[in-house]
Design a protein around this motif. Structure first.
Motif, PDB file in Angstrom:
ATOM      1  N   ALA A  85      63.813  40.751  44.295  1.00 31.35           N
ATOM      2  CA  ALA A  85      63.451  41.301  42.996  1.00 31.35           C
ATOM      3  C   ALA A  85      62.874  40.225  42.088  1.00 31.35           C
ATOM      4  N   GLY A  86      61.975  40.657  41.231  1.00 30.57           N
ATOM      5  CA  GLY A  86      61.367  39.752  40.265  1.00 30.57           C
ATOM      6  C   GLY A  86      60.430  40.528  39.371  1.00 30.57           C
ATOM      7  N   TYR A  87      59.384  39.853  38.890  1.00 30.85           N
ATOM      8  CA  TYR A  87      58.468  40.479  37.938  1.00 30.85           C
ATOM      9  C   TYR A  87      57.026  40.072  38.234  1.00 30.85           C
ATOM     10  N   GLN A  88      56.112  40.991  37.972  1.00 28.25           N
ATOM     11  CA  GLN A  88      54.700  40.658  37.941  1.00 28.25           C
ATOM     12  C   GLN A  88      54.326  40.360  36.496  1.00 28.25           C
ATOM     13  N   ILE A  89      53.679  39.225  36.297  1.00 34.08           N
ATOM     14  CA  ILE A  89      53.326  38.779  34.950  1.00 34.08           C
ATOM     15  C   ILE A  89      51.913  39.242  34.620  1.00 34.08           C
ATOM     16  N   VAL A  90      51.810  40.107  33.634  1.00 41.57           N
ATOM     17  CA  VAL A  90      50.515  40.580  33.159  1.00 41.57           C
ATOM     18  C   VAL A  90      50.268  39.934  31.800  1.00 41.57           C
ATOM     19  N   SER A  91      49.300  39.030  31.754  1.00 45.22           N
ATOM     20  CA  SER A  91      49.039  38.240  30.554  1.00 45.22           C
ATOM     21  C   SER A  91      47.828  38.751  29.789  1.00 45.22           C
ATOM     22  N   ARG A  92      47.864  38.529  28.487  1.00 42.00           N
ATOM     23  CA  ARG A  92      46.660  38.715  27.671  1.00 42.00           C
ATOM     24  C   ARG A  92      45.755  37.518  27.940  1.00 42.00           C
ATOM     25  N   PHE A  93      44.520  37.818  28.299  1.00 44.22           N
ATOM     26  CA  PHE A  93      43.600  36.783  28.763  1.00 44.22           C
ATOM     27  C   PHE A  93      42.284  36.939  28.012  1.00 44.22           C
ATOM     28  N   VAL A  94      41.853  35.879  27.342  1.00 45.31           N
ATOM     29  CA  VAL A  94      40.593  35.909  26.602  1.00 45.31           C
ATOM     30  C   VAL A  94      39.546  35.162  27.412  1.00 45.31           C
ATOM     31  N   THR A  95      38.502  35.868  27.808  1.00 45.96           N
ATOM     32  CA  THR A  95      37.463  35.282  28.650  1.00 45.96           C
ATOM     33  C   THR A  95      36.579  34.337  27.828  1.00 45.96           C
ATOM     34  N   ASP A  96      35.793  33.567  28.532  1.00 40.29           N
ATOM     35  CA  ASP A  96      34.915  32.605  27.860  1.00 40.29           C
ATOM     36  C   ASP A  96      33.893  33.292  26.953  1.00 40.29           C
ATOM     37  N   ASP A  97      33.579  34.555  27.232  1.00 36.36           N
ATOM     38  CA  ASP A  97      32.636  35.262  26.358  1.00 36.36           C
ATOM     39  C   ASP A  97      33.348  36.062  25.263  1.00 36.36           C
ATOM     40  N   GLY A  98      34.665  35.826  25.132  1.00 35.67           N
ATOM     41  CA  GLY A  98      35.384  36.384  23.996  1.00 35.67           C
ATOM     42  C   GLY A  98      36.045  37.729  24.198  1.00 35.67           C
ATOM     43  N   ARG A  99      36.048  38.252  25.419  1.00 35.23           N
ATOM     44  CA  ARG A  99      36.694  39.544  25.665  1.00 35.23           C
ATOM     45  C   ARG A  99      38.171  39.346  26.002  1.00 35.23           C
ATOM     46  N   ALA A 100      39.017  40.157  25.399  1.00 30.74           N
ATOM     47  CA  ALA A 100      40.441  40.141  25.728  1.00 30.74           C
ATOM     48  C   ALA A 100      40.708  41.195  26.796  1.00 30.74           C
ATOM     49  N   ILE A 101      41.220  40.753  27.951  1.00 32.78           N
ATOM     50  CA  ILE A 101      41.521  41.663  29.053  1.00 32.78           C
ATOM     51  C   ILE A 101      42.949  41.410  29.530  1.00 32.78           C
ATOM     52  N   LEU A 102      43.391  42.215  30.476  1.00 29.45           N
ATOM     53  CA  LEU A 102      44.694  42.049  31.118  1.00 29.45           C
ATOM     54  C   LEU A 102      44.516  41.272  32.419  1.00 29.45           C
ATOM     55  N   LEU A 103      45.390  40.307  32.651  1.00 31.58           N
ATOM     56  CA  LEU A 103      45.350  39.520  33.887  1.00 31.58           C
ATOM     57  C   LEU A 103      46.713  39.589  34.567  1.00 31.58           C
ATOM     58  N   ASP A 104      46.741  40.229  35.736  1.00 36.29           N
ATOM     59  CA  ASP A 104      47.955  40.236  36.560  1.00 36.29           C
ATOM     60  C   ASP A 104      47.973  38.931  37.337  1.00 36.29           C
ATOM     61  N   ARG A 105      48.791  37.990  36.858  1.00 38.51           N
ATOM     62  CA  ARG A 105      48.791  36.641  37.423  1.00 38.51           C
ATOM     63  C   ARG A 105      49.588  36.549  38.708  1.00 38.51           C
ATOM     64  N   GLY A 106      50.479  37.521  38.946  1.00 38.83           N
ATOM     65  CA  GLY A 106      51.265  37.501  40.170  1.00 38.83           C
ATOM     66  C   GLY A 106      52.749  37.593  39.901  1.00 38.83           C
ATOM     67  N   PHE A 107      53.516  37.171  40.889  1.00 38.63           N
ATOM     68  CA  PHE A 107      54.965  37.409  40.942  1.00 38.63           C
ATOM     69  C   PHE A 107      55.747  36.161  40.572  1.00 38.63           C
ATOM     70  N   VAL A 108      56.824  36.380  39.812  1.00 40.62           N
ATOM     71  CA  VAL A 108      57.810  35.328  39.581  1.00 40.62           C
ATOM     72  C   VAL A 108      59.190  35.895  39.902  1.00 40.62           C
ATOM     73  N   PRO A 109      60.104  35.100  40.455  1.00 42.46           N
ATOM     74  CA  PRO A 109      61.462  35.581  40.707  1.00 42.46           C
ATOM     75  C   PRO A 109      62.192  35.825  39.395  1.00 42.46           C
ATOM     76  N   GLN A 110      63.316  36.519  39.476  1.00 41.92           N
ATOM     77  CA  GLN A 110      64.048  36.915  38.274  1.00 41.92           C
ATOM     78  C   GLN A 110      64.381  35.727  37.379  1.00 41.92           C
ATOM     79  N   GLU A 111      64.812  34.626  37.989  1.00 45.87           N
ATOM     80  CA  GLU A 111      65.257  33.484  37.190  1.00 45.87           C
ATOM     81  C   GLU A 111      64.112  32.796  36.451  1.00 45.87           C
ATOM     82  N   ALA A 112      62.875  33.082  36.841  1.00 46.04           N
ATOM     83  CA  ALA A 112      61.730  32.438  36.199  1.00 46.04           C
ATOM     84  C   ALA A 112      61.101  33.306  35.117  1.00 46.04           C
TER      85      ALA A 112
END
Length: 223
Positions: A85-112
């Protein structure tokens, strides 16, 4: 002979319908396999820069994008076979051209999960995705704890103030702050048509046996 006619017709028609349903499921299996092959080819195609105009018809499109996380994120309850068990981290990500999008960065274990992830510059290769993780039994997000139980692009975009665009990372250059990418794959797309076909064929065989048994009983009573 008349006493055998109705059960015989019922048996033949019933078996024909059940066999047809089994063959139909085999056709559906072939269709699903072709569809999965097309999706796989799309996922594995050469990535392109994030398009200016994006819509759900671009699902699975491989893209590259550079920009910076803002520190705002959503933690989606998840698990992997290796780490549990753990979590997928979905971050707010601002691209170089200024757009704010969602970025699913991947998995971290519960303790992280509660490790601080301040803004960081990343160069990402991934796929555009509009996942359908939620079902009628999926709980609503726990907004107090920032724990979500399924990815919902529109709802996550509203929460993080981004465009309704999600890139699921397959490779990240830069400090991904402990998150291990979980690339888009076809494993979550069900393809159970072979098992359904086998079930229909077994029911057809059972129907045939029951029909023969009924005819045998009618014949026994005639003596």
């Amino acid at each position: 002979m008349r006493r055998y006619l109705f059960p015989l017709i019922l048996g033949v028609v019933g078996c024909a319908v059940l066999i047809y349903l089994g063959l139909w499921q085999l056709d559906r299996r072939a269709w699903k396999e072709d569809m999965l092959a097309d999706i796989t080819a799309g996922i594995q195609a050469d990535p392109v820069p994030l398009p200016d105009a994006i819509d759900p018809s671009m699902k699975y499109l491989p893209v590259t994008v550079s920009g910076t996380t803002t520190g705002a994120e959503i933690d989606v309850l998840s698990h992997t076979r290796e780490q549990g068990a753990g979590y997928q981290i979905v971050s707010r990500f601002v691209t170089d051209d200024g757009r704010a999008i969602l970025l699913d960065r991947g998995f971290v274990p519960q303790e992280a999960r509660r490790i601080d992830r301040p803004p960081v510059r990343l160069q990402v290769t991934g796929n555009l995705h509009w996942p359908q993780d939620a079902s009628s039994s999926t709980p609503a997000p726990n907004m107090d704890e920032n724990i979500w139980f399924a990815r919902d692009v529109d709802a996550m975009a509203l929460t993080l103030d981004t465009l309704p665009v999600l890139v699921v990372a397959s490779a990240v250059e830069g400090d991904n702050q402990g998150a291990r990418p979980l690339p888009v794959a076809i494993e979550g797309i069900p393809n159970n048509h072979l098992s359904y076909a086998v079930q229909w064929f077994l029911i057809a065989a059972t129907w045939a046996v029951m029909t023969l048994a009924l005819i045998w009983r009618i014949r026994q009573r005639s003596y």
